[in-house]
Design an enzyme around this catalytic site. Structure first.
Site, PDB file in Angstrom:
ATOM      1  N   LYS A  47     -19.062  14.111 -34.396  1.00 24.42           N
ATOM      2  CA  LYS A  47     -20.521  13.965 -34.225  1.00 24.42           C
ATOM      3  C   LYS A  47     -21.121  12.721 -34.893  1.00 24.42           C
ATOM      4  O   LYS A  47     -22.320  12.667 -35.159  1.00 24.42           O
ATOM      5  CB  LYS A  47     -21.294  15.214 -34.689  1.00 24.42           C
ATOM      6  CG  LYS A  47     -20.769  16.514 -34.160  1.00 24.42           C
ATOM      7  CD  LYS A  47     -20.383  16.489 -32.702  1.00 24.42           C
ATOM      8  CE  LYS A  47     -21.546  16.361 -31.743  1.00 24.42           C
ATOM      9  NZ  LYS A  47     -21.038  16.314 -30.329  1.00 24.42           N
ATOM     10  N   ALA A  48     -20.281  11.728 -35.152  1.00 21.68           N
ATOM     11  CA  ALA A  48     -20.767  10.529 -35.837  1.00 21.68           C
ATOM     12  C   ALA A  48     -21.163   9.400 -34.893  1.00 21.68           C
ATOM     13  O   ALA A  48     -21.601   8.346 -35.343  1.00 21.68           O
ATOM     14  CB  ALA A  48     -19.696  10.034 -36.808  1.00 21.68           C
ATOM     15  N   GLY A  49     -20.990   9.614 -33.586  1.00 17.48           N
ATOM     16  CA  GLY A  49     -21.309   8.555 -32.640  1.00 17.48           C
ATOM     17  C   GLY A  49     -20.080   8.061 -31.885  1.00 17.48           C
ATOM     18  O   GLY A  49     -20.068   6.939 -31.349  1.00 17.48           O
ATOM     19  N   TRP A  76     -20.687   7.215 -28.155  1.00 16.37           N
ATOM     20  CA  TRP A  76     -21.511   6.002 -28.058  1.00 16.37           C
ATOM     21  C   TRP A  76     -20.620   4.758 -28.190  1.00 16.37           C
ATOM     22  O   TRP A  76     -20.641   3.858 -27.338  1.00 16.37           O
ATOM     23  CB  TRP A  76     -22.546   6.049 -29.179  1.00 16.37           C
ATOM     24  CG  TRP A  76     -23.682   5.086 -29.071  1.00 16.37           C
ATOM     25  CD1 TRP A  76     -23.918   4.192 -28.070  1.00 16.37           C
ATOM     26  CD2 TRP A  76     -24.750   4.946 -30.021  1.00 16.37           C
ATOM     27  NE1 TRP A  76     -25.068   3.491 -28.342  1.00 16.37           N
ATOM     28  CE2 TRP A  76     -25.596   3.940 -29.526  1.00 16.37           C
ATOM     29  CE3 TRP A  76     -25.074   5.560 -31.228  1.00 16.37           C
ATOM     30  CZ2 TRP A  76     -26.745   3.541 -30.206  1.00 16.37           C
ATOM     31  CZ3 TRP A  76     -26.219   5.170 -31.909  1.00 16.37           C
ATOM     32  CH2 TRP A  76     -27.035   4.167 -31.398  1.00 16.37           C
ATOM     33  N   HIS A 105     -10.361  12.305 -34.264  1.00 19.42           N
ATOM     34  CA  HIS A 105     -11.191  12.761 -35.392  1.00 19.42           C
ATOM     35  C   HIS A 105     -10.328  13.037 -36.614  1.00 19.42           C
ATOM     36  O   HIS A 105     -10.811  13.602 -37.601  1.00 19.42           O
ATOM     37  CB  HIS A 105     -11.927  14.057 -35.029  1.00 19.42           C
ATOM     38  CG  HIS A 105     -13.022  13.902 -34.017  1.00 19.42           C
ATOM     39  ND1 HIS A 105     -13.940  12.875 -34.049  1.00 19.42           N
ATOM     40  CD2 HIS A 105     -13.370  14.682 -32.961  1.00 19.42           C
ATOM     41  CE1 HIS A 105     -14.786  13.020 -33.037  1.00 19.42           C
ATOM     42  NE2 HIS A 105     -14.467  14.099 -32.369  1.00 19.42           N
ATOM     43  N   ARG A 139     -21.484   8.597 -40.123  1.00 18.68           N
ATOM     44  CA  ARG A 139     -22.893   8.970 -39.942  1.00 18.68           C
ATOM     45  C   ARG A 139     -23.323   9.738 -41.183  1.00 18.68           C
ATOM     46  O   ARG A 139     -22.506  10.497 -41.752  1.00 18.68           O
ATOM     47  CB  ARG A 139     -23.015   9.860 -38.704  1.00 18.68           C
ATOM     48  CG  ARG A 139     -24.439  10.240 -38.352  1.00 18.68           C
ATOM     49  CD  ARG A 139     -24.478  11.096 -37.092  1.00 18.68           C
ATOM     50  NE  ARG A 139     -25.836  11.216 -36.600  1.00 18.68           N
ATOM     51  CZ  ARG A 139     -26.175  11.915 -35.520  1.00 18.68           C
ATOM     52  NH1 ARG A 139     -25.249  12.545 -34.806  1.00 18.68           N
ATOM     53  NH2 ARG A 139     -27.442  11.980 -35.131  1.00 18.68           N
ATOM     54  N   SER A 159     -25.920  17.830 -36.148  1.00 15.93           N
ATOM     55  CA  SER A 159     -25.319  17.587 -34.843  1.00 15.93           C
ATOM     56  C   SER A 159     -24.091  18.482 -34.638  1.00 15.93           C
ATOM     57  O   SER A 159     -23.883  19.055 -33.558  1.00 15.93           O
ATOM     58  CB  SER A 159     -24.936  16.104 -34.733  1.00 15.93           C
ATOM     59  OG  SER A 159     -24.457  15.806 -33.459  1.00 15.93           O
ATOM     60  N   PHE A 202     -29.555   5.532 -25.433  1.00 15.30           N
ATOM     61  CA  PHE A 202     -29.484   6.995 -25.449  1.00 15.30           C
ATOM     62  C   PHE A 202     -29.962   7.596 -24.114  1.00 15.30           C
ATOM     63  O   PHE A 202     -29.277   8.435 -23.514  1.00 15.30           O
ATOM     64  CB  PHE A 202     -30.322   7.548 -26.615  1.00 15.30           C
ATOM     65  CG  PHE A 202     -30.276   9.043 -26.711  1.00 15.30           C
ATOM     66  CD1 PHE A 202     -29.205   9.676 -27.336  1.00 15.30           C
ATOM     67  CD2 PHE A 202     -31.282   9.826 -26.165  1.00 15.30           C
ATOM     68  CE1 PHE A 202     -29.140  11.063 -27.414  1.00 15.30           C
ATOM     69  CE2 PHE A 202     -31.225  11.213 -26.236  1.00 15.30           C
ATOM     70  CZ  PHE A 202     -30.151  11.834 -26.868  1.00 15.30           C
ATOM     71  N   MET A 207     -27.464   6.997 -21.320  1.00 15.43           N
ATOM     72  CA  MET A 207     -26.250   7.803 -21.475  1.00 15.43           C
ATOM     73  C   MET A 207     -26.535   9.278 -21.204  1.00 15.43           C
ATOM     74  O   MET A 207     -25.707   9.985 -20.651  1.00 15.43           O
ATOM     75  CB  MET A 207     -25.652   7.612 -22.879  1.00 15.43           C
ATOM     76  CG  MET A 207     -24.907   6.292 -23.031  1.00 15.43           C
ATOM     77  SD  MET A 207     -24.128   6.068 -24.651  1.00 15.43           S
ATOM     78  CE  MET A 207     -22.909   7.385 -24.682  1.00 15.43           C
ATOM     79  N   ARG A 242     -27.997  15.126 -27.474  1.00 17.16           N
ATOM     80  CA  ARG A 242     -29.029  16.055 -27.927  1.00 17.16           C
ATOM     81  C   ARG A 242     -30.305  15.316 -28.315  1.00 17.16           C
ATOM     82  O   ARG A 242     -31.307  15.384 -27.628  1.00 17.16           O
ATOM     83  CB  ARG A 242     -28.449  16.875 -29.098  1.00 17.16           C
ATOM     84  CG  ARG A 242     -29.183  18.135 -29.463  1.00 17.16           C
ATOM     85  CD  ARG A 242     -28.502  18.766 -30.663  1.00 17.16           C
ATOM     86  NE  ARG A 242     -28.431  17.842 -31.789  1.00 17.16           N
ATOM     87  CZ  ARG A 242     -29.392  17.668 -32.707  1.00 17.16           C
ATOM     88  NH1 ARG A 242     -30.481  18.402 -32.669  1.00 17.16           N
ATOM     89  NH2 ARG A 242     -29.251  16.779 -33.681  1.00 17.16           N
ATOM     90  N   LYS A 243     -30.283  14.584 -29.426  1.00 17.51           N
ATOM     91  CA  LYS A 243     -31.476  13.846 -29.870  1.00 17.51           C
ATOM     92  C   LYS A 243     -31.196  12.371 -30.122  1.00 17.51           C
ATOM     93  O   LYS A 243     -32.057  11.535 -29.909  1.00 17.51           O
ATOM     94  CB  LYS A 243     -32.036  14.472 -31.141  1.00 17.51           C
ATOM     95  CG  LYS A 243     -32.661  15.828 -30.903  1.00 17.51           C
ATOM     96  CD  LYS A 243     -33.740  16.114 -31.919  1.00 17.51           C
ATOM     97  CE  LYS A 243     -34.399  17.450 -31.631  1.00 17.51           C
ATOM     98  NZ  LYS A 243     -35.111  17.959 -32.803  1.00 17.51           N
TER      99      LYS A 243
HETATM  100  S1  PPS Z   1     -18.052  14.165 -30.623  1.00 16.61           S
HETATM  101  O1  PPS Z   1     -18.142  15.470 -29.937  1.00 16.61           O
HETATM  102  O2  PPS Z   1     -17.560  14.336 -31.988  1.00 16.61           O
HETATM  103  O3  PPS Z   1     -17.278  13.184 -29.892  1.00 16.61           O
HETATM  104  O4  PPS Z   1     -19.561  13.680 -30.719  1.00 16.61           O
HETATM  105  P1  PPS Z   1     -20.022  12.189 -30.995  1.00 16.61           P
HETATM  106  O5  PPS Z   1     -20.006  11.433 -29.741  1.00 16.61           O
HETATM  107  O6  PPS Z   1     -19.283  11.649 -32.157  1.00 16.61           O
HETATM  108  O7  PPS Z   1     -21.499  12.379 -31.507  1.00 16.61           O
HETATM  109  C1  PPS Z   1     -22.522  12.916 -30.701  1.00 16.61           C
HETATM  110  C2  PPS Z   1     -23.818  12.498 -31.343  1.00 16.61           C
HETATM  111  O8  PPS Z   1     -24.034  11.108 -31.046  1.00 16.61           O
HETATM  112  C3  PPS Z   1     -25.275  10.976 -30.376  1.00 16.61           C
HETATM  113  N1  PPS Z   1     -25.253   9.838 -29.447  1.00 16.61           N
HETATM  114  C4  PPS Z   1     -26.143   8.849 -29.493  1.00 16.61           C
HETATM  115  N2  PPS Z   1     -27.159   8.590 -30.336  1.00 16.61           N
HETATM  116  C5  PPS Z   1     -27.911   7.481 -30.093  1.00 16.61           C
HETATM  117  N3  PPS Z   1     -27.713   6.659 -29.046  1.00 16.61           N
HETATM  118  C6  PPS Z   1     -26.697   6.871 -28.177  1.00 16.61           C
HETATM  119  N4  PPS Z   1     -26.524   6.063 -27.158  1.00 16.61           N
HETATM  120  C7  PPS Z   1     -25.855   8.011 -28.393  1.00 16.61           C
HETATM  121  N5  PPS Z   1     -24.789   8.530 -27.740  1.00 16.61           N
HETATM  122  C8  PPS Z   1     -24.438   9.645 -28.402  1.00 16.61           C
HETATM  123  C9  PPS Z   1     -25.433  12.315 -29.660  1.00 16.61           C
HETATM  124  O9  PPS Z   1     -26.748  12.502 -29.210  1.00 16.61           O
HETATM  125  C10 PPS Z   1     -25.017  13.262 -30.776  1.00 16.61           C
HETATM  126  O10 PPS Z   1     -25.965  13.308 -31.835  1.00 16.61           O
HETATM  127  P2  PPS Z   1     -27.146  14.387 -31.925  1.00 16.61           P
HETATM  128  O11 PPS Z   1     -27.756  14.173 -33.265  1.00 16.61           O
HETATM  129  O12 PPS Z   1     -26.524  15.734 -31.779  1.00 16.61           O
HETATM  130  O13 PPS Z   1     -28.094  14.059 -30.825  1.00 16.61           O
END
Ligand code: PPS
Length: 320
Positions: free
Chosen positions: A72-74, A77, A134, A156, A164, A256, A259, A282-283
């Site tokens: 959930k660290a990005g 993305w 991970h 993150r 998250s 965001f 995506m 999500r957010k």
């Molecule tokens: S996982 O399942 O571990 O692979 O999840 P991961 O991709 O690491 O993390 C998901 C969180 O990243 C946010 N996210 C983004 N935030 C900002 N901009 C962009 N483009 C973006 N893409 C993914 C995603 O919304 C999840 O965070 P939260 O806080 O839950 O929204």
């Protein structure tokens, strides 16, 4: 190994390992939430270690690029950024019909209903291969460092990461049941979630970076603050030159909102996730923790954080 060693691969409850942390006691929509157990000192479920021998023996190639994160660290993305940097210059079927988890395999994942990540990685035809993990540093397959692969780590801040992760565990119906937020945040602080302690993960990789320079350590908060700047740094680490026009296109694609509506990266095709409970995209904010932590929880968390991070030079921002 007990995982899926019998024919009824989802019936793990009858052959639970000794060091069970949470049992597979919740059933929803016919799916069993997995048992959380100790695996070499790290809480894991079968879904991430069922192919462990192949994962540990994975043969990296020198030009592989590994993206490593605590969940959930990005990850998604940055995976998508990397994918666009390498393969997004020309319109292709890849963009419109290959989900991100097939383009960037998740090395250790081994859900019984879909191809294992290690098999997808071994079968990747791209150069470079971009692979996600991970795993904490001590469990990383040796060949990545032996081959001197470039590794992109994304960290993150612990509070937003916890929020998250909580929602991810709520909506992913085979993850251990997160329970309510107050019990979850305690277990998160104690490292009793899949992949274990956030503290150990971010610090373990941070320490590795000191000895292994081919790690580019990124922060989710920096990405939110200035995605273009972070893309430039990524290019420089990877030794890539991309035109302003190409970068502009990438930056648009990885926003965001873009995506979130892109079915190839928003996990809407993944299955096993109940989007009525929460969405994957999500957010996407820094500071959403404020809508979850009570004042008391925040104080306890801050105290605990200070103790756990007292020897670390890592700095995370919980606000930007
Ligand atoms: S996982 O399942 O571990 O692979 O999840 P991961 O991709 O690491 O993390 C998901 C969180 O990243 C946010 N996210 C983004 N935030 C900002 N901009 C962009 N483009 C973006 N893409 C993914 C995603 O919304 C999840 O965070 P939260 O806080 O839950 O929204």
């Amino acid at each position: 190994m007990f995982c899926w060693s019998k024919s009824k691969r989802n019936s793990v409850a009858e052959e639970e390992p000794a060091a069970v942390i949470m049992s597979a006691d919740t059933k929803k929509d016919g799916l069993t939430r997995a048992v959380l157990f100790d695996f070499h000192g790290v809480p894991m479920t079968c879904n991430y270690i069922a192919k462990w021998d192949q994962v540990q023996n994975f043969q990296a190639k020198p030009d592989d690029i590994l993206i490593a994160t605590y969940p959930k660290a990005g990850t998604t993305w940055v995976s998508y950024m990397l994918d666009l940097l390498y393969f997004g210059q020309e319109p292709s079927d890849r963009e419109t019909s290959v989900p991100i988890y097939d383009r960037v395999p998740f090395l250790e994942i081994a859900f019984k209903s879909m191809p294992a990540g290690v098999d997808l990685a071994n079968n990747l035809k791209t150069t470079p291969r971009i692979i996600k993990t991970h795993l904490p540093i001590q469990l990383l397959p040796k060949s990545f460092c032996e081959q001197n692969c470039k590794i992109v780590y994304v960290g993150r801040n612990a509070k937003d990461n916890a929020v998250s992760y909580f929602h991810m565990d709520r909506m992913t119906l085979i993850q251990p049941d997160p329970g309510d937020w107050s019990s979850y945040i305690q277990r998160y602080m104690d490292g009793q979630v899949i992949y274990g302690s956030w503290y150990d993960h971010v610090n373990g990789w941070w320490k590795k970076k000191q000895a292994y320079p081919n790690i580019h350590y990124m922060f989710y908060e920096d990405l939110v603050e200035d995605t273009g700047r972070e893309l430039d740094k990524l290019c420089s680490f990877l030794g890539l030159t991309r035109s302003a026009e190409q970068k502009k296109k990438i930056l648009l694609g990885v926003q965001f909102d873009q995506m979130k509506k892109n079915n190839m990266v928003n996990y809407s095709k993944f299955g096993l996730m109940d989007f009525n409970v929460s969405t994957f995209m999500r957010k996407g904010k820094v500071g959403d923790w404020k809508t979850h932590f009570t004042v008391a929880q925040n104080e306890v968390f801050d105290e605990h954080y200070k103790t756990k991070m007292k020897d670390s030079t890592l700095q995370f921002r919980t606000d930007i």
